[in-house]
Scaffold this motif. Structure first.
Motif, mmCIF file in Angstrom:
data_model
loop_
_atom_site.group_PDB
_atom_site.id
_atom_site.type_symbol
_atom_site.label_atom_id
_atom_site.label_comp_id
_atom_site.label_asym_id
_atom_site.label_seq_id
_atom_site.Cartn_x
_atom_site.Cartn_y
_atom_site.Cartn_z
ATOM 1 N N PRO A 148 11.431 4.257 9.813
ATOM 2 C CA PRO A 148 10.340 3.928 8.885
ATOM 3 C C PRO A 148 10.703 4.320 7.460
ATOM 4 O O PRO A 148 11.642 5.101 7.230
ATOM 5 N N PRO A 149 9.986 3.812 6.476
ATOM 6 C CA PRO A 149 10.220 4.224 5.090
ATOM 7 C C PRO A 149 10.025 5.729 4.945
ATOM 8 O O PRO A 149 9.278 6.343 5.715
ATOM 9 N N PRO A 150 10.680 6.361 3.968
ATOM 10 C CA PRO A 150 10.539 7.805 3.764
ATOM 11 C C PRO A 150 9.075 8.221 3.644
ATOM 12 O O PRO A 150 8.293 7.594 2.933
ATOM 13 N N GLY A 151 8.734 9.263 4.382
ATOM 14 C CA GLY A 151 7.380 9.794 4.315
ATOM 15 C C GLY A 151 6.388 9.130 5.238
ATOM 16 O O GLY A 151 5.243 9.569 5.354
ATOM 17 N N GLN A 152 6.796 8.042 5.930
ATOM 18 C CA GLN A 152 5.893 7.350 6.833
ATOM 19 C C GLN A 152 6.283 7.624 8.280
ATOM 20 O O GLN A 152 7.461 7.784 8.601
ATOM 21 N N GLU A 153 5.282 7.645 9.162
ATOM 22 C CA GLU A 153 5.527 7.903 10.579
ATOM 23 C C GLU A 153 5.967 6.627 11.271
ATOM 24 O O GLU A 153 5.474 5.526 10.974
ATOM 25 N N LYS A 154 6.908 6.769 12.198
ATOM 26 C CA LYS A 154 7.397 5.612 12.949
ATOM 27 C C LYS A 154 6.311 5.121 13.894
ATOM 28 O O LYS A 154 5.718 5.895 14.647
ATOM 29 N N LEU A 155 6.019 3.830 13.856
ATOM 30 C CA LEU A 155 5.017 3.242 14.731
ATOM 31 C C LEU A 155 5.619 2.980 16.109
ATOM 32 O O LEU A 155 6.821 2.729 16.246
ATOM 33 N N ILE A 156 4.783 3.020 17.123
ATOM 34 C CA ILE A 156 5.237 2.799 18.496
ATOM 35 C C ILE A 156 5.204 1.303 18.803
ATOM 36 O O ILE A 156 4.229 0.609 18.485
ATOM 37 N N GLY A 157 6.274 0.806 19.420
ATOM 38 C CA GLY A 157 6.299 -0.567 19.897
ATOM 39 C C GLY A 157 6.686 -1.606 18.884
ATOM 40 O O GLY A 157 6.610 -2.809 19.166
ATOM 41 N N VAL A 158 7.132 -1.202 17.696
ATOM 42 C CA VAL A 158 7.422 -2.187 16.653
ATOM 43 C C VAL A 158 8.902 -2.579 16.611
ATOM 44 O O VAL A 158 9.283 -3.470 15.857
#
Length: 293
Positions: free
Chosen positions: A215-225
């Motif tokens: 994910p972009p810096p500072g953002q949480e990785k989304l599940i299933g994407v």
């Protein structure tokens, strides 16, 4: 580096399916740089029959049959991997074969590996050699050029000249159309690269698997994407099969996870099968999650 990959495929049918037979290329395979630590497959409804096997290319296959009426089907596969980074600098240092030499080796194979690689010079169900493909690549793969350096240059050419656009192609789009419109998805770019390489007399195969996305810096990785990914490999006598990713303009090291390889996508389709009844319509959704452990 260790990863966990979860791949969920769901089908919803317009009417009950009375019987289905399926084959999946979703189970991992061990390679020189990759080891599967464990795997788990969950299927709903429960199959009346299931079996694991190995196909012609050495990929793991999973067969299952459901013999009860169902309007939904879910296949949930979770695998843990240990990936050893590939020393790409060592690859570049050891690469000595020129394009002309490799073409000569393919005409008169000297080793078992070269004999086996000849199969990947031929046309396959979704990749046909052509003069257009040859013309697009022939200057880069001239006789005197080092194969690895030329393939890196060609990978960058595809990355620079083509646009990633999932709305312009399907799994059946001909390579000539992809070449003309200069757009597509990872499968198209892998097929196009393989078609060009085979058209100039160099052996190439299709790689199927997953790619870790961050994910972009500072953002949480989304599940299933995340999603299934495709790239290609070319054979070099001194190195074996060397992989290239034209979608991302790089040589895979430790973020690409291999599930299967073959001549093209048709050999390693993640899920294929036959259903009886079902109302003539179906909806499919796929969720993929690649996470570092």
């Amino acid at each position: 580096m260790q990863y966990r990959v979860r791949h969920i495929t769901k089908y919803a049918y317009g009417a009950p399916v009375s019987l289905c037979y399926n084959m999946a290329h979703l189970l991992p395979r061990d390679t020189e740089h990759q080891r599967c630590l464990n795997q788990k497959v969950r299927i709903y409804p429960l199959p009346v029959y299931q079996n694991e096997n190995t196909d012609y290319f050495g990929n793991q296959t999973f067969y299952f049959s459901i013999q009860e009426a169902h309007k939904k089907l879910e296949i949930d596969v979770t695998c843990d991997f240990d990936i050893t980074p590939i020393d790409l600098d060592a690859y570049r240092a050891k690469s000595i074969t020129s394009c002309g030499q490799l073409r000569a080796f393919m005409q008169s194979p000297r080793t078992e590996a070269e004999h086996l690689a000849k199969e990947y010079l031929l046309d396959s169900p979704q990749i046909r050699r052509s003069e257009d493909l040859r013309n697009y690549a022939k200057e880069i793969f001239s006789d005197e050029k080092n194969v690895l350096k030329a393939t890196l240059e060609f990978t960058h050419k595809l990355f620079s000249e083509f646009t990633f656009d999932p709305n312009t192609t399907t799994v059946a789009t001909p390579l000539e159309q992809v070449l003309a419109q200069r757009s597509g998805v990872c499968q198209d770019f892998a097929h196009l690269a393989i078609g060009c390489l085979r058209s100039v007399g160099l052996p190439a195969r299709y790689m199927s698997g997953y790619l870790e996305t961050l994910p972009p810096p500072g953002q949480e990785k989304l599940i299933g994407v995340d999603a299934s990914h495709a790239w290609f490999a070319i054979f070099l006598p001194e190195l074996g099969w060397v992989e290239f990713d034209p979608t991302n303009d790089l040589m895979p090291s430790d973020q690409h996870i291999v599930t299967a390889w073959g001549r093209d996508y048709a050999d390693v389709t993640p899920l294929q099968g036959v259903i009886f009844e079902g109302g003539g319509s179906q909806q499919m959704s796929v969720s993929v999650d690649v996470r570092r452990l």
